[in-house]
Structures are given as structure tokens and as C-alpha cells.
Write an enzyme that holds these catalytic residues in place. Structure first.
Site, PDB file in Angstrom:
ATOM      1  N   ASP A  14       0.840  -1.201   0.000  1.00 19.13           N
ATOM      2  CA  ASP A  14       0.000   0.000   0.000  1.00 19.13           C
ATOM      3  C   ASP A  14       0.875   1.251   0.000  1.00 19.13           C
ATOM      4  O   ASP A  14       1.596   1.505   0.960  1.00 19.13           O
ATOM      5  CB  ASP A  14      -0.907  -0.016   1.240  1.00 19.13           C
ATOM      6  CG  ASP A  14      -2.070   0.963   1.124  1.00 19.13           C
ATOM      7  OD1 ASP A  14      -2.043   1.813   0.207  1.00 19.13           O
ATOM      8  OD2 ASP A  14      -2.992   0.872   1.953  1.00 19.13           O
ATOM      9  N   ASP A  15       0.825   2.016  -1.071  1.00 16.76           N
ATOM     10  CA  ASP A  15       1.597   3.259  -1.203  1.00 16.76           C
ATOM     11  C   ASP A  15       3.108   3.030  -1.314  1.00 16.76           C
ATOM     12  O   ASP A  15       3.897   3.920  -1.007  1.00 16.76           O
ATOM     13  CB  ASP A  15       1.352   4.220  -0.006  1.00 16.76           C
ATOM     14  CG  ASP A  15       0.014   4.919  -0.048  1.00 16.76           C
ATOM     15  OD1 ASP A  15      -0.853   4.519  -0.837  1.00 16.76           O
ATOM     16  OD2 ASP A  15      -0.164   5.875   0.735  1.00 16.76           O
ATOM     17  N   CYS A  48      -5.777   4.880  -3.520  1.00 19.51           N
ATOM     18  CA  CYS A  48      -5.979   3.505  -3.050  1.00 19.51           C
ATOM     19  C   CYS A  48      -7.217   2.830  -3.632  1.00 19.51           C
ATOM     20  O   CYS A  48      -7.134   1.813  -4.313  1.00 19.51           O
ATOM     21  CB  CYS A  48      -6.094   3.475  -1.530  1.00 19.51           C
ATOM     22  SG  CYS A  48      -4.686   4.192  -0.654  1.00 19.51           S
ATOM     23  N   ASP A 285      -0.460  -0.469  -4.874  1.00 23.03           N
ATOM     24  CA  ASP A 285      -1.654   0.148  -5.463  1.00 23.03           C
ATOM     25  C   ASP A 285      -1.397   1.563  -5.977  1.00 23.03           C
ATOM     26  O   ASP A 285      -2.195   2.102  -6.751  1.00 23.03           O
ATOM     27  CB  ASP A 285      -2.825   0.139  -4.473  1.00 23.03           C
ATOM     28  CG  ASP A 285      -2.560   0.982  -3.240  1.00 23.03           C
ATOM     29  OD1 ASP A 285      -1.381   1.298  -2.954  1.00 23.03           O
ATOM     30  OD2 ASP A 285      -3.530   1.313  -2.529  1.00 23.03           O
TER      31      ASP A 285
HETATM   32 CA   LIG Z   1      -2.512   3.154  -1.532  1.00 20.51          CA
END
Ligand SMILES: [Ca+2]
Ligand SMILES: [Ca+2]
Length: 461
Positions: A14-15, A48, A285
Site C-alpha cells: 500500500d503506497d 488507493c 496500489d
Molecule cells: Ca494506496
């Protein structure tokens, strides 16, 4: 009879930025050195929830229409209310006989009600045999987090179990003890290294002196070439740079649990004889701005947030090679479908990456793709600050059209970090060519061969 179809282990950070891969040594030796690394992998919307909807459905955001992280224009409820859960990569593979399991982050605001209040969800979407999904915002609090375990909400203490370690344990158990004669599709989406970048105590002493990367776009001195929303950002103060540095170090620490998880799962696959028939895909993502162009967070078209890490190893995949063809998050679902021998539904915009995972990739591939953004009043401030835009990225150019009428054009050959907007001095021919490509991509749909298909719009030469 043994089912010959391959297992699929999909790891979704994530990120995580593409450059963060340099700080995950186990992933380097077990995935990058053993497979294909995509050096130009991107998301078509760097946020996201829209990106995750794209990953589940293989569509550009203008086609799945989950524009933001928050209802009503985005978020879990938007996806749910419009029935998009009824056809995802999970339902396709499940219908084909795969065992499917999800761990970690599903869609933003899953586990909240339509007003954003915590409302424990026991909902398990169609297509998933096993379900261990995060509930609520940002994956919990400093002290606890909650996981919906096959319809039962369980609270965990962060001081006892780091969330990435919990997912690693669940995944390892599945590989060693649950996986049966059918092939499996595992969707493993830890919170790391997303803000607030919780890390395990055992990694606390790492990266204490690591410097924040400062590419030439860092804290860009002259933004007079840029649209008003960037000009409105003051240069980062020394306090902000110091905070970004601390955040960067926390992110790298949080990534270490993810890196260890990769090793643990490769070992579990190896011990159970499954490794040689399992594709492992590692990606994120979206990326994040850590001071590039004075920006923090994500959502803009400059390369640091649409750009993602992407590594694939598996049966027949060449080892230790790179591919520079443009790969998108749109492509993940159709890739998984192709490995499972499933024809994806006609709404899919992306294409299988399988042809790039051979020793002789095809000569024809996409030469451009779309990056898009729509803001809504309910969205978080950092996303709301960015005016609506559509952008086309080619091998050489990044061209952005804002709803405000502003335009940006970067020639990435001399200017890979996008410091000088050349729109005003560009030739009318070049402008017209990029505008025409963007117009075709903005409204494209379906990866078929009709005139309006995304594949045709992306492949033009
Ligand atoms: Ca994200
Ligand atoms: Ca500049």
C-alpha cells in the site's frame, strides 16, 4: 488427478514507491533475481480505492467509476451498491475452480457505514472462499486493529502481533495446511508501508540514519511553469523535510515485515512442493510523493505516484531480467485470468502480461496509457486540492489536461523528473497529436478490437 493449473500468490503493498524495492533485500533475491522486473509499471489512477477497484476488475477508473476513497463517488459502498463485486478476478477464478483467499486491505471504508462511522461488517464478497479483511479506516488504531475472519470480526493488539506478521502467518498456514488439490489464488494486501507506517519493534533500530531521497524534482525551486494548484504550495520548510525523512524511515521499517513475509511464503511454497507451479506477483496500489515538486501524498500525474514496483516470478518466467514495456494495474486481473485459463469478461480494459513473461516478448505493445483524476467535495483535502485532469503518458511525453483549462507537457527525454512544462513552446503538431491520443483514451472501453477499445487507443503508433 493433479490439477496442472498454477497457483497465484499476489502481494499488494500500500503506497509503496517503485524505488522502495531497493530496500527489500529478500524480495530482491527471491523475486527480482528469480523473475521479471517491470521498470515502467504504472497505475492509471494513483489513489488507493480506485486502484484497487481497477485491480479487481481490470478496468480504467472512467469505466468502473469508483473515483475516490469516500462515498458516494467512491469507497467500498460505491463498489458494493453498484454490484461490481459480482464480477471480479475472484469470481472469475472461483468459478473456474480455484480456491480463493484474501488477506488485508480490500476497499477503503470496508467496515464503516455509509456515513463513515465504524460499523463492523461480516460481509464476505462473492468469489472468496477464505476472507481475512481489514475493517475500518487506516487499518485500526495505534493499539488495535480488527480483521473480519470469514464473517467473524476479531480484534488484535498491535503490541502483540504486527499486522503484516499476522497476514504472513495466515498465508503460511493456508499454503502449508489448507491448500488442497485445486490451485489457489491468494490476494495478500498488507497495510505496509502506508501512513502511519506502523512497524514491528524488531525493526526499530533500522534506517535510523537513512537519508530522504532528493531527486532533482525534490522541493522544486521554480514552479512558475506548473498549474496554479502546485504554485499554491509553498516550498517545504526544514521541519517538513525533517518530518518527511522520519516518515520515509518508518516506511522502510514497515516494509521489512513485508520483505520477511515474502521469504516466509517462498519457503512454505518450496517446502510443500508448490513453488515451481506458483506465480508470485509483487506490486503496489500506487506510489507516494515524498517532497517531489513540493508535494506529499498522491493523486497527481507526476511520475512518482502513478509509478509502482512490479515483479513477477513463476513457471516459465525468465529469471533476473527486466522489461521496459508499459505495464498497468489494469493488466493484473486479465493476467491472472490468463494463467488460470479463464477468458475475462468483455468489460476488461487491461491485457494479460503473460506475453512479456517469455524470452521473446511481442513487438507490438501499448505505446501510451491514460492517468485520470476526478475530485469530489467529500474526498480528503490533499486529493481535493488537485483539479480534475486526464493525462496521457507515452514513452517520451507526459501530457496533462486540467478541467481548469491549464495544460502541462513534459519531454521526458531531457527532463525525466518533469521540471519544465514545455506546453507553451511545443509545436502545434505535437500538441495536436497528444490531444488526439488523450481524447481516444479518455473514453475508451473494453480490450477488444472495436474502434473505441482501450487496446487500440493504447497501441497506436
Ligand atoms: Ca494506496
Ligand atoms: Ca519547474
Amino acid at each position: 488427478m493433479v490439477d496442472p493449473r498454477p497457483n497465484i500468490l499476489f502481494v499488494l503493498a500500500d503506497d509503496m514507491k517503485a524505488s522502495d524495492l531497493d530496500h527489500t533485500p529478500k524480495t530482491q533475491s527471491l523475486l527480482v533475481d528469480q523473475g521479471v522486473k517491470f521498470t515502467k509499471a504504472w497505475v492509471s489512477r494513483s489513489l488507493c480505492c480506485p486502484s484497487r477497484a481497477t485491480i479487481l476488475r481490470g478496468q480504467y477508473t472512467h469505466n468502473h467509476k469508483v473515483w475516490v476513497n469516500v462515498e458516494p463517488s467512491g469507497g467500498f459502498w460505491n463498489f458494493f451498491d453498484r454490484g461490481l463485486e459480482n464480477s471480479t478476478v475472484a469470481t472469475w477464478l472461483s468459478a473456474a475452480g480455484y480456491d480463493t483467499i484474501l488477506m488485508g486491505k480490500y476497499l477503503n471504508r470496508y467496515g464503516l457505514d455509509r456515513h463513515g462511522n465504524r460499523a463492523p461488517s461480516t460481509h464476505v464478497p462473492p468469489g472468496w472462499d477464505e476472507w481475512y479483511a481489514w475493517e475500518g479506516l487506516y487499518g485500526g488504531t495505534d493499539n488495535t486493529y480488527e480483521i473480519n475472519e470469514n464473517g467473524r470480526v476479531v480484534t488484535y493488539q498491535r503490541s502483540e502481533t504486527h499486522d503484516t506478521d499476522l497476514h504472513a502467518q495466515t498465508a503460511e498456514n493456508f499454503i502449508r495446511h489448507t491448500a488442497g488439490s485445486a490451485p489457489f489464488f491468494m490476494y495478500l494486501a498488507p497495510n505496509a508501508p502506508h501512513d502511519p507506517a506502523y512497524y514491528a519493534p524488531r525493526h526499530a533500530s533500522m534506517f535510523t540514519g537513512t537519508a530522504l531521497p532528493k531527486p532533482s524534482s525534490f522541493n522544486e525551486a521554480d514552479v512558475s511553469d506548473k498549474p496554479q494548484w502546485v504554485q499554491n504550495k509553498p516550498r517545504l520548510s526544514s521541519t517538513q523535510v525533517s518530518n518527511l525523512t522520519q516518515f520515509y524511515r518508518k516506511r522502510l521499517r514497515a516494509l521489512q515485515s513485508l520483505d520477511e513475509m515474502v521469504e516466509r511464503l517462498v519457503n512454505a511454497l518450496s517446502d510443500t512442493g508448490k513453488l515451481s507451479n506458483t506465480y508470485i506477483v509483487f506490486t503496489s496500489d500506487n506510489g507516494i510523493y515524498l517532497g517531489e515538486h513540493r508535494l506529499q501524498a498522491k493523486g497527481a500525474a507526476y511520475n512518482a505516484t502513478p509509478r509502482i514496483p512490479l515483479v513477477i516470478r513463476g513457471p516459465g518466467v525468465p529469471r533476473g531480467v527486466t522489461r521496459s514495456q508499459m505495464a498497468l494495474n489494469n493488466d493484473l486481473a486479465p493476467t491472472f485470468a490468463s494463467w488460470a485459463g479463464v477468458v475475462p469478461p468483455p468489460f476488461v480494459d487491461g491485457r494479460s502480461l503473460a506475453p512479456l513473461l517469455t524470452s521473446s516478448p511481442p513487438a507490438t505493445w501499448r505505446t501510451a496509457f491514460l492517468v485520470e483524476h476526478r475530485r469530489t467535495p467529500e474526498e480528503f483535502a490533499y486529493v481535493r486540492a488537485i483539479p480534475n485532469y486526464s493525462a496521457v503518458r507515452t514513452a517520451r511525453y507526459n501530457y496533462v489536461e486540467y478541467g481548469t483549462g491549464e495544460r502541462e507537457l513534459y519531454d521526458l527525454n531531457p527532463d525525466p523528473t518533469e521540471l519544465t512544462n514545455i506546453y507553451n513552446s511545443a509545436s502545434p503538431t505535437l500538441r495536436a497529436e497528444l490531444k488526439s491520443r488523450l481524447d481516444a483514451l479518455k473514453t475508451c472501453s473494453r480490450a477488444d478490437t472495436s474502434a473505441t477499445s482501450c487496446k487500440i487507443a493504447e497501441n497506436r503508433r
